[in-house]
Design a protein around this motif. Sequence first.
Motif, PDB file in Angstrom:
ATOM      1  N   ALA A 278       0.843  -1.197   0.000  1.00  0.00           N
ATOM      2  CA  ALA A 278       0.000   0.000   0.000  1.00  0.00           C
ATOM      3  C   ALA A 278       0.880   1.250   0.000  1.00  0.00           C
ATOM      4  O   ALA A 278       1.938   1.286   0.636  1.00  0.00           O
ATOM      5  CB  ALA A 278      -0.914  -0.010   1.224  1.00  0.00           C
ATOM      6  N   ALA A 279       0.436   2.239  -0.740  1.00  0.00           N
ATOM      7  CA  ALA A 279       1.183   3.497  -0.803  1.00  0.00           C
ATOM      8  C   ALA A 279       1.111   4.211   0.535  1.00  0.00           C
ATOM      9  O   ALA A 279       0.101   4.158   1.246  1.00  0.00           O
ATOM     10  CB  ALA A 279       0.629   4.382  -1.908  1.00  0.00           C
ATOM     11  N   THR A 280       2.204   4.895   0.879  1.00  0.00           N
ATOM     12  CA  THR A 280       2.224   5.656   2.133  1.00  0.00           C
ATOM     13  C   THR A 280       1.882   7.108   1.842  1.00  0.00           C
ATOM     14  O   THR A 280       2.413   7.712   0.902  1.00  0.00           O
ATOM     15  CB  THR A 280       3.616   5.583   2.788  1.00  0.00           C
ATOM     16  OG1 THR A 280       4.589   6.067   1.865  1.00  0.00           O
ATOM     17  CG2 THR A 280       3.944   4.158   3.173  1.00  0.00           C
TER      18      THR A 280
ATOM     19  N   GLY B 109       6.220  20.049  -2.483  1.00  0.00           N
ATOM     20  CA  GLY B 109       4.890  19.932  -3.073  1.00  0.00           C
ATOM     21  C   GLY B 109       4.817  18.838  -4.117  1.00  0.00           C
ATOM     22  O   GLY B 109       3.800  18.138  -4.238  1.00  0.00           O
ATOM     23  N   LEU B 110       5.899  18.664  -4.877  1.00  0.00           N
ATOM     24  CA  LEU B 110       5.940  17.574  -5.865  1.00  0.00           C
ATOM     25  C   LEU B 110       5.919  16.214  -5.171  1.00  0.00           C
ATOM     26  O   LEU B 110       5.195  15.289  -5.602  1.00  0.00           O
ATOM     27  CB  LEU B 110       7.188  17.720  -6.735  1.00  0.00           C
ATOM     28  CG  LEU B 110       7.400  16.657  -7.816  1.00  0.00           C
ATOM     29  CD1 LEU B 110       6.241  16.685  -8.808  1.00  0.00           C
ATOM     30  CD2 LEU B 110       8.726  16.882  -8.526  1.00  0.00           C
ATOM     31  N   VAL B 111       6.697  16.087  -4.097  1.00  0.00           N
ATOM     32  CA  VAL B 111       6.689  14.829  -3.334  1.00  0.00           C
ATOM     33  C   VAL B 111       5.303  14.576  -2.760  1.00  0.00           C
ATOM     34  O   VAL B 111       4.772  13.451  -2.824  1.00  0.00           O
ATOM     35  CB  VAL B 111       7.744  14.881  -2.207  1.00  0.00           C
ATOM     36  CG1 VAL B 111       7.632  13.650  -1.302  1.00  0.00           C
ATOM     37  CG2 VAL B 111       9.147  14.993  -2.784  1.00  0.00           C
ATOM     38  N   TRP B 112       4.681  15.622  -2.214  1.00  0.00           N
ATOM     39  CA  TRP B 112       3.322  15.484  -1.664  1.00  0.00           C
ATOM     40  C   TRP B 112       2.346  15.031  -2.745  1.00  0.00           C
ATOM     41  O   TRP B 112       1.515  14.141  -2.529  1.00  0.00           O
ATOM     42  CB  TRP B 112       2.879  16.821  -1.074  1.00  0.00           C
ATOM     43  CG  TRP B 112       1.432  16.827  -0.664  1.00  0.00           C
ATOM     44  CD1 TRP B 112       0.919  16.462   0.532  1.00  0.00           C
ATOM     45  CD2 TRP B 112       0.306  17.198  -1.483  1.00  0.00           C
ATOM     46  NE1 TRP B 112      -0.450  16.560   0.531  1.00  0.00           N
ATOM     47  CE2 TRP B 112      -0.848  17.024  -0.693  1.00  0.00           C
ATOM     48  CE3 TRP B 112       0.178  17.656  -2.788  1.00  0.00           C
ATOM     49  CZ2 TRP B 112      -2.124  17.297  -1.177  1.00  0.00           C
ATOM     50  CZ3 TRP B 112      -1.101  17.932  -3.284  1.00  0.00           C
ATOM     51  CH2 TRP B 112      -2.233  17.753  -2.485  1.00  0.00           C
TER      52      TRP B 112
ATOM     53  N   TYR C  63      -0.803   8.446  -5.440  1.00  0.00           N
ATOM     54  CA  TYR C  63      -0.734   6.995  -5.230  1.00  0.00           C
ATOM     55  C   TYR C  63      -1.811   6.544  -4.245  1.00  0.00           C
ATOM     56  O   TYR C  63      -2.488   5.536  -4.463  1.00  0.00           O
ATOM     57  CB  TYR C  63       0.645   6.590  -4.707  1.00  0.00           C
ATOM     58  CG  TYR C  63       1.607   6.189  -5.792  1.00  0.00           C
ATOM     59  CD1 TYR C  63       1.506   4.941  -6.405  1.00  0.00           C
ATOM     60  CD2 TYR C  63       2.617   7.049  -6.205  1.00  0.00           C
ATOM     61  CE1 TYR C  63       2.381   4.562  -7.411  1.00  0.00           C
ATOM     62  CE2 TYR C  63       3.500   6.691  -7.210  1.00  0.00           C
ATOM     63  CZ  TYR C  63       3.381   5.445  -7.808  1.00  0.00           C
ATOM     64  OH  TYR C  63       4.250   5.079  -8.812  1.00  0.00           O
ATOM     65  N   VAL C  64      -1.965   7.292  -3.167  1.00  0.00           N
ATOM     66  CA  VAL C  64      -2.942   6.897  -2.147  1.00  0.00           C
ATOM     67  C   VAL C  64      -4.368   7.040  -2.679  1.00  0.00           C
ATOM     68  O   VAL C  64      -5.198   6.132  -2.538  1.00  0.00           O
ATOM     69  CB  VAL C  64      -2.750   7.744  -0.869  1.00  0.00           C
ATOM     70  CG1 VAL C  64      -3.881   7.476   0.121  1.00  0.00           C
ATOM     71  CG2 VAL C  64      -1.409   7.427  -0.221  1.00  0.00           C
ATOM     72  N   LEU C  65      -4.652   8.171  -3.317  1.00  0.00           N
ATOM     73  CA  LEU C  65      -6.017   8.432  -3.775  1.00  0.00           C
ATOM     74  C   LEU C  65      -6.337   7.711  -5.076  1.00  0.00           C
ATOM     75  O   LEU C  65      -7.437   7.164  -5.238  1.00  0.00           O
ATOM     76  CB  LEU C  65      -6.215   9.945  -3.959  1.00  0.00           C
ATOM     77  CG  LEU C  65      -6.083  10.818  -2.710  1.00  0.00           C
ATOM     78  CD1 LEU C  65      -6.191  12.288  -3.081  1.00  0.00           C
ATOM     79  CD2 LEU C  65      -7.160  10.460  -1.700  1.00  0.00           C
TER      80      LEU C  65
ATOM     81  N   TRP D 226      -5.704  11.675   6.492  1.00  0.00           N
ATOM     82  CA  TRP D 226      -5.718  13.104   6.859  1.00  0.00           C
ATOM     83  C   TRP D 226      -4.356  13.756   6.651  1.00  0.00           C
ATOM     84  O   TRP D 226      -4.250  14.973   6.587  1.00  0.00           O
ATOM     85  CB  TRP D 226      -6.170  13.262   8.310  1.00  0.00           C
ATOM     86  CG  TRP D 226      -7.645  13.080   8.461  1.00  0.00           C
ATOM     87  CD1 TRP D 226      -8.289  12.009   9.013  1.00  0.00           C
ATOM     88  CD2 TRP D 226      -8.667  13.973   8.023  1.00  0.00           C
ATOM     89  NE1 TRP D 226      -9.637  12.174   8.959  1.00  0.00           N
ATOM     90  CE2 TRP D 226      -9.908  13.375   8.360  1.00  0.00           C
ATOM     91  CE3 TRP D 226      -8.670  15.209   7.391  1.00  0.00           C
ATOM     92  CZ2 TRP D 226     -11.134  13.986   8.067  1.00  0.00           C
ATOM     93  CZ3 TRP D 226      -9.884  15.819   7.102  1.00  0.00           C
ATOM     94  CH2 TRP D 226     -11.091  15.223   7.432  1.00  0.00           C
ATOM     95  N   TRP D 227      -3.299  12.942   6.530  1.00  0.00           N
ATOM     96  CA  TRP D 227      -1.985  13.514   6.234  1.00  0.00           C
ATOM     97  C   TRP D 227      -1.991  14.222   4.869  1.00  0.00           C
ATOM     98  O   TRP D 227      -1.213  15.152   4.646  1.00  0.00           O
ATOM     99  CB  TRP D 227      -0.920  12.419   6.232  1.00  0.00           C
ATOM    100  CG  TRP D 227      -0.511  11.966   7.598  1.00  0.00           C
ATOM    101  CD1 TRP D 227      -0.766  10.764   8.169  1.00  0.00           C
ATOM    102  CD2 TRP D 227       0.228  12.715   8.560  1.00  0.00           C
ATOM    103  NE1 TRP D 227      -0.241  10.713   9.441  1.00  0.00           N
ATOM    104  CE2 TRP D 227       0.381  11.903   9.705  1.00  0.00           C
ATOM    105  CE3 TRP D 227       0.767  13.999   8.574  1.00  0.00           C
ATOM    106  CZ2 TRP D 227       1.056  12.316  10.840  1.00  0.00           C
ATOM    107  CZ3 TRP D 227       1.448  14.421   9.719  1.00  0.00           C
ATOM    108  CH2 TRP D 227       1.592  13.593  10.825  1.00  0.00           C
TER     109      TRP D 227
END
Length: 203
Positions: free
Chosen positions: A16-18, A69-72, A78-80, A88-89
């Motif tokens: 699972a993506a973090t 911001g690019l990393v975020w 990946y998560v969505l 919530w992170w």
Amino acid sequence: MTSTAPAPAAPPDRRAATPPGPVVLTVVVLAVAALVVLVSDWWPGSRNTTDFDRLFFGGVAVLVLLVTGLVWAIKALYVLGRDRTWSWWIAAAPAVVVAGAAVAAVLPIPDFESARPEFDGYVRALPDDPAYRAEGVRLGGIEIAHVHRGPDGGVYFQDDDGTFLSVSSGWVYSPDRAPVGRDDFTATPLGDGWYSYTEVWRD
């Protein structure tokens, strides 16, 4: 003798993506805080930022914010998008950016008009000394690089944030006549003997 088809390979174990976590949030908080400090013209210590400081620290903060911001964005996608989950992170870093923009919009920025009573009090207390000079003066939240009496009799307050290369600016108190300064000098009346000025040195 019959042959049996090989068993299908087991699907790879996909982790699972973090989501973007505390490290991303911490970096965003620090970068946004630095930008708020620069926009509001306040810097820890005895002096405000100069134009060069703004360009350097502001550029570094913006670059760090863009990379983070690019990393975020990658982690959030990946998560969505892939895992179709929520954390919530993901909302934490954008919330910090929005909060920083709101704080920067409402923070009072020191200017001459708000600090004029302290400027007036300073010139009233000045000794009658044509060679008077003081450095590192703070008046109403404005950092003054130095105060001195000019050859024209005016009291010059050089803005610590208004000096860059061969250009300086600030305010001058000259109730008897318009200040003349030196080199390429322009002065704008502000009333009650005060002027704002810009001076370009032509050495």
